[in-house]
Write a protein that holds these residues in place. Structure first.
Motif: not given
Length: 219
Positions: A85-86, A91-95, A100-102
């Motif tokens: 993530h960092d 993409t914005k959707g992937e982040r 959400d998963l974490i």
């Protein structure tokens, strides 16, 4: 006054015993057969109790370690997703998906023995989940465990049973195993009772009456 002469003693009448060795032998064989049957059923009950104990032991020796390994992999995934993530080009959707998963799907890890991921979870958690969301997560976890235990151990779950926590789930599993063992033992007891109450044949009755008469004469 002269004494009256004593009355003559009544002659003893010897009644010979009726030989019925065939009936007695058959009754003895039936008794031996039932004795062996009872011993076999007692062994079956003992085997079932051993199997129930082994099942409980398998839960501790196999299921618990697998559950811990699964959660350890989830914790490692949290670390990798946080790093991606960092640093990765996403993409914005992937982040948003990673967050959400974490923050939600793995929010239970600190309470399951992985407190080191607590800061990462809090980083993405956002507002604390509502009571309805907590209940939904517990429900999903409970349904997964129901499927696992039904497939692996053949345990049926009452739809009304409360297995919302690990302690309640384990208590329900133990209760089902104890009930299954008690039901099997009761079936064995009823089966033996029916055999004992089964109507005896004339030869068996004659043999039993003869035995009772011999015991009475010997006293």
């Amino acid at each position: 006054m002269a004494k009256k002469p004593a009355a003559p003693a009544a002659p003893l009448v010897h009644i010979p015993a009726v030989a019925d060795n065939s009936a007695l032998s058959k009754a003895q064989k039936e008794f031996n057969r039932l004795t062996k049957r009872i011993a076999k059923l007692e062994k079956t009950v003992g085997d079932f109790r051993v199997a129930a104990t082994r099942l409980r032991q398998r839960v501790q020796d196999e299921y618990r370690p697998l559950q811990h390994q699964h959660n350890a992999q989830r914790a490692e995934l949290v670390r990798l997703l946080d790093q991606a993530h960092d640093t990765a080009k996403l993409t914005k959707g992937e982040r948003a998906k990673i967050a959400d998963l974490i923050g939600f799907a793995c929010a239970d890890l600190p309470a399951l023995g992985f407190p080191e991921v607590q800061p990462i979870v809090e980083k993405y958690a956002g507002p604390p989940p509502t009571e309805e969301e907590d209940q939904e997560l517990d429900k999903q976890a409970s349904e997964m465990m129901k499927v696992l235990f039904s497939q692996q151990f053949g345990i049926e779950f009452d739809p009304e049973a409360d297995v919302s926590t690990q302690e309640k789930f384990q208590a329900y599993v133990d209760q089902q195993l104890d009930a299954r063992e008690a039901e099997y033992a009761e079936q064995v007891r009823q089966q033996e009772t029916r055999r004992a109450q089964r109507k005896k044949s004339p030869k068996q009755q004659a043999a039993e009456e003869k035995k009772q008469a011999e015991e009475k004469n010997s006293t």
